[in-house]
Design a protein around this motif. Structure first.
Motif, PDB file in Angstrom:
ATOM      1  N   PRO A 179      72.162  60.890 -21.781  1.00 11.04           N
ATOM      2  CA  PRO A 179      71.107  61.583 -22.529  1.00 11.04           C
ATOM      3  C   PRO A 179      70.662  60.770 -23.738  1.00 11.04           C
ATOM      4  O   PRO A 179      71.450  60.017 -24.314  1.00 11.04           O
ATOM      5  N   TYR A 180      69.417  60.919 -24.104  1.00 19.67           N
ATOM      6  CA  TYR A 180      68.939  60.289 -25.334  1.00 19.67           C
ATOM      7  C   TYR A 180      67.774  61.108 -25.898  1.00 19.67           C
ATOM      8  O   TYR A 180      67.060  61.798 -25.173  1.00 19.67           O
ATOM      9  N   LEU A 181      67.634  61.040 -27.196  1.00 15.90           N
ATOM     10  CA  LEU A 181      66.553  61.731 -27.888  1.00 15.90           C
ATOM     11  C   LEU A 181      65.462  60.746 -28.257  1.00 15.90           C
ATOM     12  O   LEU A 181      65.721  59.574 -28.519  1.00 15.90           O
ATOM     13  N   VAL A 182      64.243  61.245 -28.295  1.00 18.83           N
ATOM     14  CA  VAL A 182      63.142  60.532 -28.937  1.00 18.83           C
ATOM     15  C   VAL A 182      62.634  61.442 -30.047  1.00 18.83           C
ATOM     16  O   VAL A 182      62.359  62.623 -29.822  1.00 18.83           O
ATOM     17  N   TYR A 183      62.550  60.888 -31.255  1.00 22.87           N
ATOM     18  CA  TYR A 183      62.102  61.677 -32.398  1.00 22.87           C
ATOM     19  C   TYR A 183      60.786  61.144 -32.932  1.00 22.87           C
ATOM     20  O   TYR A 183      60.672  59.959 -33.280  1.00 22.87           O
ATOM     21  N   LEU A 184      59.783  62.014 -32.987  1.00 22.80           N
ATOM     22  CA  LEU A 184      58.512  61.680 -33.605  1.00 22.80           C
ATOM     23  C   LEU A 184      58.469  62.341 -34.973  1.00 22.80           C
ATOM     24  O   LEU A 184      58.645  63.559 -35.079  1.00 22.80           O
ATOM     25  N   PRO A 185      58.257  61.569 -36.022  1.00 20.74           N
ATOM     26  CA  PRO A 185      58.391  62.085 -37.388  1.00 20.74           C
ATOM     27  C   PRO A 185      57.288  63.048 -37.783  1.00 20.74           C
ATOM     28  O   PRO A 185      56.228  63.122 -37.143  1.00 20.74           O
ATOM     29  N   VAL A 233      62.110  57.230 -33.527  1.00 20.86           N
ATOM     30  CA  VAL A 233      63.528  56.943 -33.338  1.00 20.86           C
ATOM     31  C   VAL A 233      63.915  57.236 -31.895  1.00 20.86           C
ATOM     32  O   VAL A 233      63.625  58.321 -31.383  1.00 20.86           O
ATOM     33  N   ILE A 234      64.544  56.277 -31.256  1.00 16.81           N
ATOM     34  CA  ILE A 234      65.184  56.487 -29.955  1.00 16.81           C
ATOM     35  C   ILE A 234      66.679  56.569 -30.226  1.00 16.81           C
ATOM     36  O   ILE A 234      67.256  55.645 -30.807  1.00 16.81           O
ATOM     37  N   TYR A 235      67.303  57.654 -29.808  1.00 20.46           N
ATOM     38  CA  TYR A 235      68.683  57.941 -30.203  1.00 20.46           C
ATOM     39  C   TYR A 235      69.536  58.201 -28.956  1.00 20.46           C
ATOM     40  O   TYR A 235      69.685  59.336 -28.507  1.00 20.46           O
ATOM     41  N   PRO A 236      70.104  57.145 -28.355  1.00 15.08           N
ATOM     42  CA  PRO A 236      70.974  57.335 -27.177  1.00 15.08           C
ATOM     43  C   PRO A 236      72.315  57.947 -27.591  1.00 15.08           C
ATOM     44  O   PRO A 236      72.756  57.810 -28.737  1.00 15.08           O
ATOM     45  N   PHE A 237      72.979  58.590 -26.647  1.00 13.87           N
ATOM     46  CA  PHE A 237      74.302  59.169 -26.903  1.00 13.87           C
ATOM     47  C   PHE A 237      75.375  58.377 -26.160  1.00 13.87           C
ATOM     48  O   PHE A 237      75.193  57.974 -25.015  1.00 13.87           O
ATOM     49  N   GLY A 238      76.498  58.189 -26.845  1.00 12.48           N
ATOM     50  CA  GLY A 238      77.648  57.554 -26.231  1.00 12.48           C
ATOM     51  C   GLY A 238      78.861  58.459 -26.327  1.00 12.48           C
ATOM     52  O   GLY A 238      78.876  59.421 -27.103  1.00 12.48           O
ATOM     53  N   LYS A 239      79.882  58.153 -25.545  1.00 11.15           N
ATOM     54  CA  LYS A 239      81.149  58.892 -25.621  1.00 11.15           C
ATOM     55  C   LYS A 239      82.294  57.925 -25.348  1.00 11.15           C
ATOM     56  O   LYS A 239      82.079  56.782 -24.939  1.00 11.15           O
TER      57      LYS A 239
END
Length: 387
Positions: A179-185, A233-239
């Motif tokens: 999963p990853y997020l994309v955030y538009l300010p 911002v592109i915000y990938p998730f890791g574990k």
């Protein structure tokens, strides 16, 4: 030092900016520091006097101040005073942070208090607050997940206008569906000169599952900076079992995520950057030392200079793709001496590597409430060349 002090020492003097009136030549802060020193040295009577004097002259006492004062009172068999201070601390939120309820419920450092009715009543109060916190968090997390999932499904960018906020996407190019997020300010963005930050979060080695359903993610500092300066911002998730620490495939999947998002958003190829915090900062060295990536330049916050999955090819970190590292002098996870030693040895080869040390804030210095305006926004203005 008592276990209580080990838990709470860093927050011993939680007070506001209100000026305190000096008493016997000592301010509230000075009295609290004196009390802390004496408590550590088991000078309980003297510590208790300092606590008592401090509390008389100040009307904004912190919960951990009460907690430490409680220990001094208990050690001198002032049971009722210890109970009263514990109750006041609980009213201010004592017991709600990591491990605190278990500590007070166990009460191994002050067994004489545990059977007291007032102490048990305070424990009940903490328990009720914790249950309410859990309920509130569950609701916020549910609403958060519904929002980011809906936004990911409905993302639109017509006539140069993009939907503001968080959107959730999934990339299945690797072993795991990531999963990853994309955030538009919130700030309006310039489509023709759109800047994009790929941010790799920290804590990967201690994260059992992808944390995309945690609403607290929305308060990460990088998103606040984006609101101020107007970048994506592109915000990938890791574990732990699949992230940018031990699994090289997860590194390559970051590159796939960037290519994937280009099909959804009008990214400008010459304005894509990558960096991260802690584990994410360390991983940034891998990307910066690859022969070819889509990133213009790189940054690290509290990163280390050693990779577990590969060696760093320092000569590839040249002036054409600069890497800017920031570490705190008082970082006890990646000590400054190690970082500075690496920089002294490798910066001759890695001529694009620039190191900056901040005075304080520890490993998580970017999370200090003052860091946003004093450091992060000015740093990214320079890094992204925003006027």
């Amino acid at each position: 030092m008592l276990a209580l002090n080990l838990v709470f020492y860093c927050c011993l003097s939680q007070v506001n900016n209100k000026k305190s009136v000096p008493l016997d030549g000592m301010t509230y802060s000075q009295l609290m520091q004196s009390a802390s020193t004496k408590l550590t040295s088991h000078e309980y009577a003297s510590a208790l006097r300092d606590f008592s004097q401090a509390f008389k002259q100040h009307d904004s006492i912190g919960k951990y101040d009460y907690a430490n004062a409680m220990v001094a009172a208990y050690k001198l068999d002032s049971i009722q005073l210890a109970l009263n201070w514990f109750s006041k601390g609980v009213e201010l939120g004592l017991g709600l942070s990591n491990g605190e309820y278990e500590y007070f419920n166990n009460a191994s450092d002050f067994p004489g208090l545990k059977d007291q009715h007032q102490y048990q009543a305070s424990l009940v109060q903490i328990s009720e607050k914790l249950n309410n916190q859990k309920s509130d968090k569950a609701l916020k997390d549910k609403q958060w997940f519904q929002m980011i999932e809906r936004n990911g499904e409905n993302v639109k960018h017509n006539n140069g206008s993009l939907s503001v906020g968080f959107s959730l996407y999934w990339n299945d190019s690797g072993t795991f569906k990531v999963p990853y997020l994309v955030y538009l300010p919130k700030k309006s963005i310039n489509i023709k000169n759109l800047k994009t930050i790929v941010f790799l979060h920290g804590g990967v080695v201690s994260t059992p599952e992808f944390s995309y359903q945690e609403s607290a993610i929305s308060s990460e500092p990088i998103f606040k900076v984006a609101d101020s300066l107007g970048f994506i911002v592109i915000y990938p998730f890791g574990k732990k079992s699949y992230g940018w620490v031990n699994q090289k495939e997860a590194f390559y999947q970051i590159l796939d995520i960037v290519e994937e998002i280009k099909g959804k958003y009008p990214l400008v190829d010459q304005e894509i950057y990558l960096g991260g915090m802690s584990n994410g900062g360390t991983a940034t060295f891998w990307f910066a030392s690859q022969s070819k990536t889509p990133f213009k330049s790189f940054f690290t916050f509290s990163g280390n200079c050693e990779l577990k999955v590969d060696t760093i090819d320092w000569k590839k970190i040249d002036a054409s793709r600069s890497l800017y590292s920031v570490n705190a002098i008082d970082d006890n996870v990646f000590p400054k001496d190690n970082i500075q030693r690496y920089y002294s040895e490798k910066s001759v080869i890695a001529q694009g590597w620039h190191l900056e040390m901040v005075e304080s804030g520890g490993h998580g210095f970017i999370y200090d409430p003052t860091a946003l305006n004093l450091f992060l926004i000015p740093f990214f203005k320079r890094f992204l060349n925003i006027k």
